[in-house]
Design a protein around this motif. Structure first.
Motif, mmCIF file in Angstrom:
data_model
loop_
_atom_site.group_PDB
_atom_site.id
_atom_site.type_symbol
_atom_site.label_atom_id
_atom_site.label_comp_id
_atom_site.label_asym_id
_atom_site.label_seq_id
_atom_site.Cartn_x
_atom_site.Cartn_y
_atom_site.Cartn_z
ATOM 1 N N ASP A 165 -13.557 16.051 -4.292
ATOM 2 C CA ASP A 165 -14.996 15.775 -4.299
ATOM 3 C C ASP A 165 -15.419 14.974 -3.078
ATOM 4 O O ASP A 165 -16.604 14.965 -2.715
ATOM 5 C CB ASP A 165 -15.378 15.010 -5.565
ATOM 6 C CG ASP A 165 -15.293 15.872 -6.816
ATOM 7 O OD1 ASP A 165 -15.176 17.109 -6.665
ATOM 8 O OD2 ASP A 165 -15.329 15.322 -7.935
ATOM 9 N N ASP A 166 -14.459 14.288 -2.444
ATOM 10 C CA ASP A 166 -14.778 13.474 -1.270
ATOM 11 C C ASP A 166 -14.761 14.281 0.028
ATOM 12 O O ASP A 166 -15.181 13.770 1.075
ATOM 13 C CB ASP A 166 -13.776 12.323 -1.135
ATOM 14 C CG ASP A 166 -13.982 11.240 -2.187
ATOM 15 O OD1 ASP A 166 -15.126 11.101 -2.657
ATOM 16 O OD2 ASP A 166 -13.002 10.555 -2.531
ATOM 17 N N ILE A 167 -14.271 15.518 -0.001
ATOM 18 C CA ILE A 167 -14.138 16.296 1.233
ATOM 19 C C ILE A 167 -15.479 16.525 1.921
ATOM 20 O O ILE A 167 -15.583 16.347 3.148
ATOM 21 C CB ILE A 167 -13.396 17.616 0.967
ATOM 22 C CG1 ILE A 167 -11.922 17.322 0.656
ATOM 23 C CG2 ILE A 167 -13.506 18.571 2.160
ATOM 24 C CD1 ILE A 167 -11.090 18.540 0.305
ATOM 25 N N PRO A 168 -16.557 16.907 1.206
ATOM 26 C CA PRO A 168 -17.846 17.078 1.901
ATOM 27 C C PRO A 168 -18.324 15.790 2.576
ATOM 28 O O PRO A 168 -18.815 15.826 3.715
ATOM 29 C CB PRO A 168 -18.790 17.504 0.773
ATOM 30 C CG PRO A 168 -17.907 18.144 -0.244
ATOM 31 C CD PRO A 168 -16.645 17.343 -0.205
ATOM 32 N N PRO B 258 -4.814 7.857 -3.044
ATOM 33 C CA PRO B 258 -4.669 9.239 -3.515
ATOM 34 C C PRO B 258 -4.577 10.226 -2.361
ATOM 35 O O PRO B 258 -5.153 10.002 -1.285
ATOM 36 C CB PRO B 258 -5.943 9.470 -4.327
ATOM 37 C CG PRO B 258 -6.949 8.556 -3.704
ATOM 38 C CD PRO B 258 -6.170 7.334 -3.274
ATOM 39 N N ALA B 259 -3.837 11.304 -2.581
ATOM 40 C CA ALA B 259 -3.811 12.402 -1.610
ATOM 41 C C ALA B 259 -5.181 13.071 -1.594
ATOM 42 O O ALA B 259 -5.916 13.057 -2.594
ATOM 43 C CB ALA B 259 -2.733 13.413 -1.998
ATOM 44 N N ILE C 58 0.861 -1.190 0.000
ATOM 45 C CA ILE C 58 0.000 0.000 0.000
ATOM 46 C C ILE C 58 0.890 1.231 0.000
ATOM 47 O O ILE C 58 1.748 1.378 0.868
ATOM 48 C CB ILE C 58 -0.921 0.011 1.237
ATOM 49 C CG1 ILE C 58 -1.692 -1.302 1.350
ATOM 50 C CG2 ILE C 58 -1.887 1.194 1.172
ATOM 51 C CD1 ILE C 58 -2.383 -1.483 2.689
ATOM 52 N N ARG C 59 0.665 2.131 -0.937
ATOM 53 C CA ARG C 59 1.507 3.309 -1.052
ATOM 54 C C ARG C 59 0.654 4.566 -1.035
ATOM 55 O O ARG C 59 -0.501 4.562 -1.454
ATOM 56 C CB ARG C 59 2.344 3.243 -2.332
ATOM 57 C CG ARG C 59 3.178 1.978 -2.410
ATOM 58 C CD ARG C 59 4.050 1.902 -3.610
ATOM 59 N NE ARG C 59 5.100 2.913 -3.583
ATOM 60 C CZ ARG C 59 6.071 2.974 -4.491
ATOM 61 N NH1 ARG C 59 6.108 2.115 -5.487
ATOM 62 N NH2 ARG C 59 6.999 3.898 -4.406
ATOM 63 N N GLY C 60 1.235 5.639 -0.559
ATOM 64 C CA GLY C 60 0.511 6.896 -0.481
ATOM 65 C C GLY C 60 1.142 7.800 0.555
ATOM 66 O O GLY C 60 1.925 7.363 1.397
ATOM 67 N N GLU C 61 0.789 9.065 0.496
ATOM 68 C CA GLU C 61 1.327 10.030 1.450
ATOM 69 C C GLU C 61 0.878 9.704 2.861
ATOM 70 O O GLU C 61 -0.096 8.981 3.083
ATOM 71 C CB GLU C 61 0.865 11.452 1.074
ATOM 72 C CG GLU C 61 1.402 11.962 -0.246
ATOM 73 C CD GLU C 61 0.888 13.361 -0.563
ATOM 74 O OE1 GLU C 61 0.226 13.976 0.313
ATOM 75 O OE2 GLU C 61 1.132 13.839 -1.682
ATOM 76 N N SER C 62 1.586 10.267 3.836
ATOM 77 C CA SER C 62 1.199 10.106 5.237
ATOM 78 C C SER C 62 -0.195 10.686 5.451
ATOM 79 O O SER C 62 -0.510 11.776 4.988
ATOM 80 C CB SER C 62 2.206 10.824 6.134
ATOM 81 O OG SER C 62 1.850 10.683 7.489
ATOM 82 N N GLY C 63 -1.037 9.925 6.164
ATOM 83 C CA GLY C 63 -2.367 10.424 6.494
ATOM 84 C C GLY C 63 -3.439 10.081 5.485
ATOM 85 O O GLY C 63 -4.579 10.527 5.619
ATOM 86 N N GLY D 260 -1.664 17.193 5.339
ATOM 87 C CA GLY D 260 -1.733 16.017 6.207
ATOM 88 C C GLY D 260 -2.816 15.038 5.807
ATOM 89 O O GLY D 260 -3.077 14.066 6.517
ATOM 90 N N ASN D 261 -3.474 15.319 4.669
ATOM 91 C CA ASN D 261 -4.479 14.431 4.080
ATOM 92 C C ASN D 261 -5.665 14.151 5.009
ATOM 93 O O ASN D 261 -6.038 15.018 5.789
ATOM 94 C CB ASN D 261 -3.793 13.142 3.611
ATOM 95 C CG ASN D 261 -2.858 13.406 2.450
ATOM 96 O OD1 ASN D 261 -3.294 13.772 1.373
ATOM 97 N ND2 ASN D 261 -1.556 13.251 2.670
#
Length: 481
Positions: free
Chosen positions: A320-323, A313-314, A170-175, A359-360
């Motif tokens: 679009d997922d923030i709400p 994904p960051a 599994i790869r991706g930024e922290s958080g 910080g995602n």
């Protein structure tokens, strides 16, 4: 109000049960007890605890027999075995039967408290399924939330990979939620009724990581007074999540490679290969391709790990997922903290969408928690949001370390002052250590103690940063790191 964590103590020694009750009650745990294996089984059926601490030698049903019955009733209930006979194979057998760990009598209180803490965490992870793409008003369970195209692809990979025994990287930024994905893979796998252990490869000092993973034989090193089973062996027939594997030392990488190739391990000080059936799920925020080129990560291990590669994904790439995420965190944390959810103004929602979230998802989660804690009963405004994420965020240049602003102006007077003082033969090294200490401290203050983020800003590895923190004796109030 959160339910108190309940621990069942099973031992025919009433003094030991009373001692445990005093110690663990003072730590905030709720204690129930039983004087025999049979009575312990009854307690578990009537009042399922979060953890069992049980002796091996008891009249009637002994600890190993009781452990087998507990495994039948609730295989995800962690059990810690106590024994005064550490030189025998009994404790090893207990581990093979599914015990989380074992402790030797007489035991060290800080050590047993640490083992209990780890066992409770492992039990929580094993018994708390990670839901996927739920609507926030339906549940407050830990969830992977998002309807974006990127997250739909993540769900597809989880669905395809989970029922297999394939190694997953599994790869991706922290958080971004790598641990949640690992847990989702476990809960949807055919091993979901077996152990699931999480190892953070940078949270454990390098000198201890090898013994933590693989265990050791009696006499392997000074202080190894008995054989110790490692986490890999404890997770036999289950799964292990190796978090931050990109920072794992090369010497241990070689042993993980052997595990993947030969399905066996050797304990420290041992010479006999031990067969182990365990699924490996790994995660990193490092660029492994660059690490392979620079010699910091084994190329053969890299290819062994990425049988299935899953990219998270960051948050800035799936705005679009923030709400949906915001609604989910508001619902979840207001329920957990018993706080009224006041909602957000349109301006506040706009700020959440425009912010870059370095910080995602973790940063968004922390922000919502902070908002609710200081809630005054009114819908959250733009000002509330800006205060929660840092009022000066808009003023800070992107990707610029604030420690270096006005570098010459701030630093020259300090150097001049030092030059007027007595200069020793180690003046240069002393000055560099002073500057490094200040730089690291201020960078950690800037990141609210997040060491992963600070290491990125400073351009050093996280283990290097931790070593510097220890060297300079820095005390930092940490957030999630």
């Amino acid at each position: 109000m959160a339910k108190a964590i309940t621990i069942l103590i099973v031992d025919d020694d009433i003094q030991l049960r009373n001692s445990f009750e005093r110690i663990l009650t003072s730590e905030g745990y709720s204690i129930i007890s039983a004087a025999s294996g049979e009575a312990g089984i009854v307690q578990i059926k009537n009042n399922l605890p979060d953890l069992v601490v049980m002796d091996i030698r008891m009249p009637g049903m002994n600890g190993l027999q009781a452990l087998k019955e507990i495994q039948r009733i609730e295989p995800k209930l962690p059990v810690i075995i106590m024994t005064a006979f550490g030189t025998t194979e009994t404790a090893i057998e207990a581990t093979k039967l599914g015990a989380f760990d074992y402790i030797l009598k007489p035991f060290d209180i800080p050590n047993i408290l640490e083992i209990i803490k780890k066992a409770l965490q492992a039990g929580k992870f094993m018994r708390s399924p990670v839901k996927i793409n739920i609507e926030p008003e339906i549940s407050s369970a830990e969830s992977l939330v998002g309807k974006s195209v990127q997250m739909q692809e993540v769900y597809k990979v989880i669905g395809r990979a989970a029922p297999t025994d394939a190694t997953v990287l599994i790869r991706g930024e922290s958080g971004t939620g790598k641990e949640l994905v690992a847990r989702a893979l476990y809960h949807h796998s055919l091993r979901s009724d077996k152990p699931f252990l999480i190892i953070n490869c940078v949270a454990i000092p390098e000198t201890l990581l090898e013994s933590e993973l693989f265990g050791y034989e009696k006499g392997a090193f000074t202080g190894a007074v008995s054989r110790k089973i490692g986490k890999i062996e404890q997770a036999h027939q289950g799964a292990v999540f190796l978090d931050e594997i990109g920072d794992m030392p090369l010497s241990i990488q070689a042993k993980i490679l052997r595990l993947l190739q030969e399905r066996s391990i050797e304990r420290l000080g041992g010479r006999k290969p031990i067969p182990v059936d365990v699924r490996i799920i790994a995660a990193t925020n490092r660029n492994l391709e660059e690490a392979v080129v620079s010699g910091r990560f084994r190329e053969d291990l890299y290819y062994r790990l990425k049988v299935v590669a899953l990219w998270l994904p960051a948050l800035k790439d799936r705005k679009d997922d923030i709400p949906l995420l915001t609604d989910y965190f508001l619902f979840r944390f207001s329920s957990e903290m018993n706080i009224v959810n006041p909602g957000l103004t349109d301006e506040a929602k706009k700020i959440l969408l425009e912010y870059q979230w370095p910080g995602n998802v973790r940063e968004l989660s922390n922000t919502i928690q902070k908002l609710l804690i200081f809630n005054k009963g009114c819908p959250f405004t733009k000002k509330d949001i800006m205060q929660a994420i840092g009022e000066d965020q808009e003023k800070k240049p992107k990707d610029q370390n604030p420690c270096l602003n006005n570098f010459d102006v701030l630093l020259k007077p300090w150097i001049s002052k030092k030059l007027t003082e007595n200069i020793g033969e180690n003046f240069f090294d002393s000055m560099m250590d002073n500057f490094a200490s200040i730089l690291i401290r201020e960078t950690l203050n800037y990141t609210n103690g997040n060491r992963t983020k600070a290491s990125k800003i400073l351009g050093v590895s996280r283990p290097t940063l931790i070593a510097k923190i220890e060297k300079y004796g820095l005390i930092i109030e940490t957030s999630v790191s």
